[in-house]
Each structure stands twice: as structure tokens, then as C-alpha cells.
Enzyme design. Sequence first.
Site, PDB file in Angstrom:
ATOM      1  N   VAL A  54      56.438 -47.813  -7.178  1.00  0.00           N
ATOM      2  CA  VAL A  54      57.627 -47.439  -7.943  1.00  0.00           C
ATOM      3  C   VAL A  54      58.516 -48.637  -8.275  1.00  0.00           C
ATOM      4  CG1 VAL A  54      57.651 -45.062  -7.065  1.00  0.00           C
ATOM      5  CG2 VAL A  54      59.019 -46.825  -5.911  1.00  0.00           C
ATOM      6  N   SER A 132      68.733 -38.892   1.656  1.00  0.00           N
ATOM      7  CA  SER A 132      68.871 -38.849   3.109  1.00  0.00           C
ATOM      8  C   SER A 132      70.335 -38.689   3.484  1.00  0.00           C
ATOM      9  CB  SER A 132      68.334 -40.142   3.726  1.00  0.00           C
ATOM     10  OG  SER A 132      68.608 -40.149   5.114  1.00  0.00           O
ATOM     11  N   TYR A 138      77.724 -42.194   8.584  1.00  0.00           N
ATOM     12  CA  TYR A 138      77.731 -43.509   9.190  1.00  0.00           C
ATOM     13  C   TYR A 138      77.136 -43.454  10.597  1.00  0.00           C
ATOM     14  CZ  TYR A 138      79.744 -47.622  11.402  1.00  0.00           C
ATOM     15  OH  TYR A 138      79.923 -48.777  12.083  1.00  0.00           O
ATOM     16  N   ALA A 140      76.724 -46.072  13.798  1.00  0.00           N
ATOM     17  CA  ALA A 140      77.157 -47.411  14.219  1.00  0.00           C
ATOM     18  C   ALA A 140      75.995 -48.275  14.699  1.00  0.00           C
ATOM     19  CB  ALA A 140      78.184 -47.282  15.338  1.00  0.00           C
TER      20      ALA A 140
HETATM   21  N1  LIG Z   1      61.483 -38.233   7.558  1.00  0.00           N
HETATM   22  C1  LIG Z   1      62.715 -37.745   7.593  1.00  0.00           C
HETATM   23  O1  LIG Z   1      63.148 -37.071   8.559  1.00  0.00           O
HETATM   24  C2  LIG Z   1      63.652 -37.979   6.450  1.00  0.00           C
HETATM   25  C3  LIG Z   1      64.872 -37.312   6.421  1.00  0.00           C
HETATM   26  C4  LIG Z   1      65.737 -37.501   5.331  1.00  0.00           C
HETATM   27  C5  LIG Z   1      65.376 -38.349   4.314  1.00  0.00           C
HETATM   28  N2  LIG Z   1      64.189 -39.002   4.350  1.00  0.00           N
HETATM   29  C6  LIG Z   1      63.895 -39.896   3.251  1.00  0.00           C
HETATM   30  O2  LIG Z   1      62.747 -39.403   2.555  1.00  0.00           O
HETATM   31  C7  LIG Z   1      61.997 -40.508   2.047  1.00  0.00           C
HETATM   32  C8  LIG Z   1      60.565 -40.404   2.563  1.00  0.00           C
HETATM   33  O3  LIG Z   1      60.581 -40.414   3.978  1.00  0.00           O
HETATM   34  P1  LIG Z   1      59.280 -40.119   4.826  1.00  0.00           P
HETATM   35  O4  LIG Z   1      59.701 -39.805   6.205  1.00  0.00           O
HETATM   36  O5  LIG Z   1      58.414 -39.151   4.088  1.00  0.00           O
HETATM   37  O6  LIG Z   1      58.633 -41.596   4.831  1.00  0.00           O
HETATM   38  P2  LIG Z   1      57.120 -42.065   5.029  1.00  0.00           P
HETATM   39  O7  LIG Z   1      56.349 -41.086   5.849  1.00  0.00           O
HETATM   40  O8  LIG Z   1      57.197 -43.480   5.461  1.00  0.00           O
HETATM   41  O9  LIG Z   1      56.517 -41.980   3.535  1.00  0.00           O
HETATM   42  C9  LIG Z   1      57.026 -42.803   2.536  1.00  0.00           C
HETATM   43  C10 LIG Z   1      56.140 -42.665   1.306  1.00  0.00           C
HETATM   44  O10 LIG Z   1      56.693 -43.482   0.280  1.00  0.00           O
HETATM   45  C11 LIG Z   1      55.657 -44.291  -0.259  1.00  0.00           C
HETATM   46  N3  LIG Z   1      56.191 -45.542  -0.766  1.00  0.00           N
HETATM   47  C12 LIG Z   1      56.919 -46.485  -0.116  1.00  0.00           C
HETATM   48  N4  LIG Z   1      57.184 -47.506  -0.933  1.00  0.00           N
HETATM   49  C13 LIG Z   1      56.611 -47.202  -2.121  1.00  0.00           C
HETATM   50  C14 LIG Z   1      56.513 -47.866  -3.374  1.00  0.00           C
HETATM   51  N5  LIG Z   1      57.049 -49.086  -3.582  1.00  0.00           N
HETATM   52  N6  LIG Z   1      55.857 -47.261  -4.392  1.00  0.00           N
HETATM   53  C15 LIG Z   1      55.295 -46.036  -4.210  1.00  0.00           C
HETATM   54  N7  LIG Z   1      55.332 -45.368  -3.061  1.00  0.00           N
HETATM   55  C16 LIG Z   1      55.977 -45.949  -2.018  1.00  0.00           C
HETATM   56  C17 LIG Z   1      54.690 -44.504   0.919  1.00  0.00           C
HETATM   57  O11 LIG Z   1      53.371 -44.807   0.496  1.00  0.00           O
HETATM   58  P3  LIG Z   1      52.770 -46.308   0.374  1.00  0.00           P
HETATM   59  O12 LIG Z   1      53.317 -47.104   1.516  1.00  0.00           O
HETATM   60  O13 LIG Z   1      51.300 -46.084   0.408  1.00  0.00           O
HETATM   61  O14 LIG Z   1      53.227 -46.792  -0.968  1.00  0.00           O
HETATM   62  C18 LIG Z   1      54.703 -43.124   1.539  1.00  0.00           C
HETATM   63  O15 LIG Z   1      53.809 -42.270   0.877  1.00  0.00           O
HETATM   64  C19 LIG Z   1      62.720 -41.782   2.523  1.00  0.00           C
HETATM   65  O16 LIG Z   1      63.545 -42.239   1.476  1.00  0.00           O
HETATM   66  C20 LIG Z   1      63.540 -41.300   3.705  1.00  0.00           C
HETATM   67  O17 LIG Z   1      64.679 -42.082   3.881  1.00  0.00           O
HETATM   68  C21 LIG Z   1      63.323 -38.826   5.378  1.00  0.00           C
END
Ligand SMILES: NC(=O)c1ccc[n+]([C@@H]2O[C@H](COP(=O)([O-])OP(=O)(O)OC[C@H]3O[C@@H](n4cnc5c(N)ncnc54)[C@H](OP(=O)(O)O)[C@@H]3O)[C@@H](O)[C@H]2O)c1
Length: 154
Positions: A54, A132, A138, A140
Site C-alpha cells: 500500500v 485503532s 493515550y 503512557a
Molecule cells: N489486532 C488488534 O487488536 C487491533 C485492534 C485495533 C486496531 N488494529 C489495527 O488494525 C490494523 C491491522 O492489525 P492486525 O492486528 O490485523 O495486524 P497484523 O496481523 O500484523 O496484519 C497486518 C496486515 O497488514 C499487511 N500490511 C502491512 N504493511 C503492508 C503494506 N505496506 N502493504 C500491504 N499490506 C501491508 C500485512 O501483510 P504483509 O506484511 O504481508 O504486507 C498483514 O496482512 C493495524 O492498523 C492495527 O493497528 C488492530
Amino acid sequence: MKKIAVVTGASSGIGYQTALDFAAQGYTVVGGARHLKNADELVKAGVVFHPLDVTDHDSVQDFVQFIKSTYGRVDVLVNAAGYGSFGALEEVPLDEARRQLDVNLFGIVDLIQQVTPIMRTQHSGRIINISSLAGQSYSALAVGTTSKNTRWKQ
Ligand SMILES: NC(=O)c1ccc[n+]([C@@H]2O[C@H](COP(=O)([O-])OP(=O)(O)OC[C@H]3O[C@@H](n4cnc5c(N)ncnc54)[C@H](OP(=O)(O)O)[C@@H]3O)[C@@H](O)[C@H]2O)c1
């Protein structure tokens, strides 16, 4: 005609499960990420994987063009690609801060800019952006990572 769901970050976490859930609901699902991990379950569910970084405008264009030429429409776009990067402001390398905005913010903007013309033509479509609470509340001196994609301090 089956509806088309497009999910970024489909190789892991929220995007991965979202892709499976849309497939289970009968959607044709195109998932994008840089690397295809845990492929078996996605393939079994019929999710079509296409490489996507992306942060790379050409890659986003190629991804959207693939969908447009193969399916001709996008009913749902889920922007789930992203990662958490935490630390005290004085310690987070500026490059890392920029990288996170490139992935979590401008990556989403790029996808939206390229998908909305398709949705406008079909007069329908829904865009879901995964954010998120950490963007609003916040914590700390939280150091380290909640995501395996966070590269700094590893
Ligand atoms: N997990 C939670 O509890 C939670 C809660 C609230 C919000 N979030 C937010 O939701 C989002 C996803 O979290 P997640 O827990 O699902 O993370 P994750 O398991 O680490 O998955 C992240 C995904 O994003 C892809 N990605 C990362 N960089 C990329 C790039 N440059 N181009 C295309 N794809 C990319 C990764 O695939 P590749 O590395 O193969 O590209 C992977 O498929 C994050 O922004 C996180 O802050 C997560």
C-alpha cells in the site's frame, strides 16, 4: 452476480479473518498484502490473493487494475493493512513515524482514490477503514509493539 469484496492486509490478523468471513458470506474476495502467509485456509475459502504494497502507488494501481479487469466492480473495500508502532515521541525514529503514516494513512487514501471511481460508476459501494483506539487514547510510554509488522526496536 456475486458481490466483490476487496480486503487489504489479508495475509494476517483482522484482514485475514475479514477475507474469510466475506468468503463465507458468499462474496468473491480479493485479498492483498506483500506476502502471502497462511495461504491454505484462504485458498480453501476461495479468496483470490494479489500482491499489494500500500506504500507503493504502482502496486496499488496494479492491484486495483487487476480487480477492475477481472471483476469489473468493487462492492466492499476493507482497508485492514496496517500496524502499530509505539514509543515516546523523542525515541521514535522519524523514518519509522513516516513509514507508519505511509502504511496506515496514505495507503488507505491511495486505495480509496483508486476504488471510488469504480463505485461511482456502479452507483454503490462501501468502504471500511480499520483504525485503532490507540489513535484516540493515550498510553503512557508504551514501548515496543503490538504488531509483528512493527520493525523498529526489533
Ligand atoms: N489486532 C488488534 O487488536 C487491533 C485492534 C485495533 C486496531 N488494529 C489495527 O488494525 C490494523 C491491522 O492489525 P492486525 O492486528 O490485523 O495486524 P497484523 O496481523 O500484523 O496484519 C497486518 C496486515 O497488514 C499487511 N500490511 C502491512 N504493511 C503492508 C503494506 N505496506 N502493504 C500491504 N499490506 C501491508 C500485512 O501483510 P504483509 O506484511 O504481508 O504486507 C498483514 O496482512 C493495524 O492498523 C492495527 O493497528 C488492530
